[in-house]
Design a protein around this motif. Structure first.
Motif, PDB file in Angstrom:
ATOM      1  N   VAL A  13       0.849  -1.196   0.000  1.00  0.00           N
ATOM      2  CA  VAL A  13       0.000   0.000   0.000  1.00  0.00           C
ATOM      3  C   VAL A  13       0.888   1.251   0.000  1.00  0.00           C
ATOM      4  CG1 VAL A  13      -1.697   1.329   1.300  1.00  0.00           C
ATOM      5  CG2 VAL A  13      -1.882  -1.167   1.194  1.00  0.00           C
ATOM      6  N   GLN A  14       0.564   2.159  -0.896  1.00  0.00           N
ATOM      7  CA  GLN A  14       1.272   3.443  -0.968  1.00  0.00           C
ATOM      8  C   GLN A  14       0.244   4.540  -1.213  1.00  0.00           C
ATOM      9  OE1 GLN A  14       3.509   5.146  -4.546  1.00  0.00           O
ATOM     10  NE2 GLN A  14       5.208   4.323  -3.330  1.00  0.00           N
ATOM     11  N   VAL A  75       7.735   6.059  13.881  1.00  0.00           N
ATOM     12  CA  VAL A  75       6.777   6.994  14.463  1.00  0.00           C
ATOM     13  C   VAL A  75       5.334   6.542  14.247  1.00  0.00           C
ATOM     14  CG1 VAL A  75       8.425   8.888  14.186  1.00  0.00           C
ATOM     15  CG2 VAL A  75       6.680   8.537  12.445  1.00  0.00           C
ATOM     16  N   ALA A  76       5.044   5.948  13.100  1.00  0.00           N
ATOM     17  CA  ALA A  76       3.671   5.517  12.827  1.00  0.00           C
ATOM     18  C   ALA A  76       3.239   4.417  13.788  1.00  0.00           C
ATOM     19  CB  ALA A  76       3.545   5.035  11.383  1.00  0.00           C
ATOM     20  N   GLN A 220      -0.785  -7.848   5.681  1.00  0.00           N
ATOM     21  CA  GLN A 220      -0.869  -6.643   4.861  1.00  0.00           C
ATOM     22  C   GLN A 220       0.539  -6.143   4.590  1.00  0.00           C
ATOM     23  OE1 GLN A 220      -2.127  -4.974   2.510  1.00  0.00           O
ATOM     24  NE2 GLN A 220      -3.939  -4.105   3.517  1.00  0.00           N
ATOM     25  N   ARG A 221       0.744  -5.558   3.415  1.00  0.00           N
ATOM     26  CA  ARG A 221       2.029  -4.995   3.043  1.00  0.00           C
ATOM     27  C   ARG A 221       1.871  -3.501   2.826  1.00  0.00           C
ATOM     28  NH1 ARG A 221       3.783  -7.951  -2.212  1.00  0.00           N
ATOM     29  NH2 ARG A 221       5.857  -7.165  -1.691  1.00  0.00           N
ATOM     30  N   VAL A 233      -2.549   2.045   7.275  1.00  0.00           N
ATOM     31  CA  VAL A 233      -2.546   0.574   7.381  1.00  0.00           C
ATOM     32  C   VAL A 233      -2.426   0.120   8.834  1.00  0.00           C
ATOM     33  CG1 VAL A 233      -1.244  -1.503   6.796  1.00  0.00           C
ATOM     34  CG2 VAL A 233      -1.695   0.216   5.045  1.00  0.00           C
ATOM     35  N   LEU A 234      -1.487   0.716   9.569  1.00  0.00           N
ATOM     36  CA  LEU A 234      -1.320   0.326  10.969  1.00  0.00           C
ATOM     37  C   LEU A 234      -2.531   0.747  11.800  1.00  0.00           C
ATOM     38  CD1 LEU A 234       2.446   1.175  11.581  1.00  0.00           C
ATOM     39  CD2 LEU A 234       1.414  -1.097  11.532  1.00  0.00           C
TER      40      LEU A 234
END
Length: 360
Positions: A13-14, A75-76, A220-221, A233-234
């Motif tokens: 995912v971007q 940080v995320a 998940q990537r 995502v996180l």
């Protein structure tokens, strides 16, 4: 959950590309406030990494595993957590712990050579940094399962690197978490190398996120240098774990720009060209490019963030350059809740020896 739901996407995912351009729907992006907060944490995290390396060269730290280039992951991982949640870091996750609100000096005394972790794990909800690969993952699952049994609203962020996925503890942790639906997010920072061993020599799986399939854990990537995608995502993984969907596995594709530690010679297993190829993907530059283009990152805001980062670096220097007089009697503290007769005897013997030296 169907088997297909467990499979990660073919492409990570971007949301923002290396040039700062949005590659998905604008609605998928975190809020401007969240992205600015993350960018400030990136600036501070980069300064922490640089300052820690300087302190190693000055002999004030024995060793430092830098996360330079991986700060978006660092940080995320903490910004998506609530106050009651737990973080289980590795030895490379100093920036993540500081982003959680822990004093960097308290984090780094361990790498200076102190005998304890330096911060209170219970008060901070941050487990001690773990040097052995993957051992903290089992502890993370235990904390998550215990919280479930007590009816607590707790999610555990369990961090590890690609090398840790080759350890037995990684697989045991995923299996236990899946069976008991423990609210854990297993966050793998795939930085391409387990010290000197490249990923291709560790696993031939389509991705590390695919490893969750065998345990019934959704994988998940995500682009590990895209802080916006990481927050998305996180954040979704944390909410899924919190809502009772069981453990989640997230693999972030990133790169370790510096050596494994200051004691490592990375030129023995990778070339300068390999590293150079990743410089344009720097998470800090990417975040700055996007925020600047959106008119969110002004010169005044940049100066403010840089000043905060310098204040953190100055506090690190002051705290870690201070000479500490060790107390030999601490050898006998915290071994048992109640000291044994043998410990009391040994403590008394040492005290007598020290008093003789003082008398000379």
């Amino acid at each position: 959950m169907s088997h297909a739901d467990l499979l990660p996407a073919d492409v990570p995912v971007q949301l923002i590309d290396p040039d700062g351009r949005v590659t998905a729907s604008a609605d998928a992006l975190p809020s401007p406030e969240a992205l600015l907060r993350a960018h400030e944490a990136l600036v501070i995290g980069r300064r922490i990494n640089d300052q820690a390396y300087a302190l190693v060269r000055q002999g004030r730290l024995a060793v430092y595993p830098s996360s330079h280039g991986q700060e978006a992951c660092e940080v995320a991982a903490t910004l998506v957590l609530e106050q009651q949640d737990w973080l289980f870091p590795t030895y490379r996750d100093t920036v993540s712990i500081v982003s959680r609100g822990v004093d960097p000096v308290e984090v780094l005394v361990l790498l200076k050579g102190d005998w304890h972790s330096g911060y209170d794990p219970v008060a901070t909800k941050v487990a001690p940094q773990a040097t052995p690969l993957a051992t903290q993952l089992l502890h993370a699952v235990g904390v998550a399962h215990a919280a479930t049994l007590r009816g607590e609203d707790t999610v555990v962020m369990a961090m590890c690197g690609d090398g840790a996925t080759s350890e037995g503890d990684f697989h045991e942790a995923l299996n236990f978490a899946a069976v008991f639906k423990a609210p854990v997010v297993f966050f793998v920072q795939n930085n391409e190398f387990a010290i000197s061993v490249p990923l291709a020599r560790q696993s031939v799986a389509p991705s590390l996120a695919h490893k969750g399939v065998g345990y019934g854990v959704r994988g998940q990537r995500v682009d590990g240098n895209d802080v916006a995608a990481l927050l998305s995502v996180l954040g979704a993984a944390v909410e899924a774990a919190r809502s009772g969907e069981g453990p989640q596995l997230v693999e972030a594709h990133t790169y370790r720009m510096q050596a494994h530690t200051n004691a490592d010679d990375a030129t023995r297993y990778r070339t300068d060209d390999d590293v150079e190829a990743w410089r344009s993907r720097d998470p800090l530059l990417r975040s700055a490019a996007y925020l600047t283009a959106q008119g969110l990152l002004t010169d005044d805001r940049v100066a403010e963030m840089d000043e905060k980062a310098e204040q953190v670096a100055a506090a690190m220097r002051a705290g870690l350059m201070a000479d500490v007089q060790p107390d030999p009697q601490e050898l006998f503290q915290h071994v048992y809740a109640e000291p044994t007769p043998q410990l009391r005897e040994q403590a008394a013997f040492l005290a007598e020896e020290l008093s003789r030296e003082d008398a000379v």
